[in-house]
Motif scaffolding. Structure first.
Motif, mmCIF file in Angstrom:
data_model
loop_
_atom_site.group_PDB
_atom_site.id
_atom_site.type_symbol
_atom_site.label_atom_id
_atom_site.label_comp_id
_atom_site.label_asym_id
_atom_site.label_seq_id
_atom_site.Cartn_x
_atom_site.Cartn_y
_atom_site.Cartn_z
ATOM 1 N N PHE A 9 57.459 -1.956 26.420
ATOM 2 C CA PHE A 9 57.382 -0.338 26.934
ATOM 3 C C PHE A 9 56.289 0.056 25.820
ATOM 4 O O PHE A 9 56.891 0.644 25.079
ATOM 5 N N PRO A 10 55.137 -0.234 25.863
ATOM 6 C CA PRO A 10 54.172 0.231 24.958
ATOM 7 C C PRO A 10 54.104 2.088 24.618
ATOM 8 O O PRO A 10 54.442 2.772 26.053
ATOM 9 N N PRO A 11 54.112 2.369 23.418
ATOM 10 C CA PRO A 11 54.506 3.900 23.480
ATOM 11 C C PRO A 11 53.170 4.549 23.698
ATOM 12 O O PRO A 11 52.056 3.826 23.919
ATOM 13 N N ARG A 12 53.111 5.648 24.159
ATOM 14 C CA ARG A 12 52.412 6.554 24.925
ATOM 15 C C ARG A 12 52.234 7.894 24.308
ATOM 16 O O ARG A 12 53.299 8.348 23.805
ATOM 17 N N ASN A 13 51.073 8.340 24.352
ATOM 18 C CA ASN A 13 50.651 9.847 24.036
ATOM 19 C C ASN A 13 51.193 10.829 24.808
ATOM 20 O O ASN A 13 51.592 10.677 26.046
ATOM 21 N N LEU A 14 51.098 12.113 24.585
ATOM 22 C CA LEU A 14 51.706 13.122 25.400
ATOM 23 C C LEU A 14 50.706 13.244 26.738
ATOM 24 O O LEU A 14 51.045 13.448 27.820
ATOM 25 N N LYS A 15 49.257 13.084 26.582
ATOM 26 C CA LYS A 15 48.595 13.175 27.497
ATOM 27 C C LYS A 15 48.742 12.356 28.708
ATOM 28 O O LYS A 15 48.869 12.362 30.054
ATOM 29 N N THR A 16 48.871 11.018 28.270
ATOM 30 C CA THR A 16 49.146 9.794 29.053
ATOM 31 C C THR A 16 50.431 9.979 29.819
ATOM 32 O O THR A 16 50.762 9.714 31.064
ATOM 33 N N GLU A 17 51.627 10.347 29.193
ATOM 34 C CA GLU A 17 52.923 10.706 29.740
ATOM 35 C C GLU A 17 52.881 11.786 30.972
ATOM 36 O O GLU A 17 53.532 11.554 31.792
ATOM 37 N N LEU A 18 52.080 12.751 30.159
ATOM 38 C CA LEU A 18 52.169 13.760 31.367
ATOM 39 C C LEU A 18 51.271 13.380 32.595
ATOM 40 O O LEU A 18 51.595 13.647 33.913
ATOM 41 N N LEU A 19 50.352 12.618 32.610
ATOM 42 C CA LEU A 19 49.640 11.975 33.581
ATOM 43 C C LEU A 19 50.561 11.180 34.299
ATOM 44 O O LEU A 19 50.390 11.091 35.592
#
Length: 257
Positions: free
Chosen positions: A212-222
């Motif tokens: 489960f690779p970490p994601r930034n906020l932009k990727t998470e919202l997308l």
């Protein structure tokens, strides 16, 4: 090689003119498939219900490890919830790569197998480094007797929007969803300690982030918005697009008589 992780089996990159085969469709065949392959017609031991088929589909009774088709006869092969059952997964996968140019494989993940185990499942499977890694369940530690499928499969997946979003945004939590082209990178009962540790040891943070690779906020919202739109699209299609219902395979064979 792996090309992407679809949201689910309704998010596959199948073109309008593609000739599609589904191997081991069981009680829930894909409407898009032109040809259905089932090994067992009357034995429901390894599926939840009787085998079904849509009237427009062609049925072939065959073993997935020895498919009666020419090389690259199909553009796309679908195989959902079957690989974990088979005796020789390397042969089974090689046959799909032989007869099709592209495809989709779906299996329970290791967490999914732990939460809703099935006695008929021979393998526990993880998607590690773009590889489908299979480990024999009989060698796994842990309690695989308690089945919480009623909660996670039959209740939350229909009743809870947050749970549906979780399943779509955390793609490998309950399922491995593997869309491929040309070939599938597969490992069976690996001997390398790196791969074995995912099945036999407590996960470290490094191991967790590998799956489960970490994601930034932009990727998470997308991801969240994409998943929500996917759910809404499915609901709209169910409400306004009336499609045929599958029939029991036994009834289909009687009609073909």
């Amino acid at each position: 090689m792996k090309t992407r992780t679809p949201l689910d089996r309704n998010d596959l990159q199948i073109q309008k003119k593609d000739k599609v085969i589904e191997i081991g469709s069981g009680h829930n065949p894909s409407f898009r498939a032109n040809v259905i392959v089932e090994k067992y017609i009357y034995d429901n031991t390894q599926r939840c219900d009787k085998a079904k088929i849509y009237p427009h589909q062609t049925f072939i009774n065959a073993d997935g490890e020895n498919l009666p088709f020419k090389d690259k006869e199909f553009d796309y092969a679908i195989c959902c919830q079957v690989l974990e059952h088979v005796e020789h997964p390397d042969i089974f996968i090689a046959e799909q790569c032989r007869i099709a140019k592209r495809g989709y494989i779906e299996t329970p993940s290791m967490i999914g197998e732990f939460l809703f185990p099935k006695k008929s499942h021979k393998w526990v499977i993880l998607d590690i480094d773009q590889k489908l890694v299979l480990f024999e369940k009989s060698q796994m530690p842990g309690n695989y007797q308690k089945d919480y499928g009623e909660l996670f499969l039959n209740y939350l997946s229909y009743q809870s929007l947050p749970y549906k979003l979780l399943g779509l945004t955390e793609g490998e939590m309950m399922l491995n969803r593997y869309e491929w082209k040309d070939n599938v990178d597969i490992m069976v009962n690996p001997q390398e300690e790196y791969y074995r540790s995912f099945f036999l040891s407590k996960w470290t943070r490094e191991m967790t982030e590998k799956i489960f690779p970490p994601r930034n906020l932009k990727t998470e919202l997308l991801r969240t918005s994409t998943a929500l739109m996917h759910i809404l699209k499915q609901k709209i299609n169910q409400k306004f697009k009336k499609s045929a219902s599958p029939i029991d395979l036994e009834e289909y064979l009687k009609r073909k008589g």
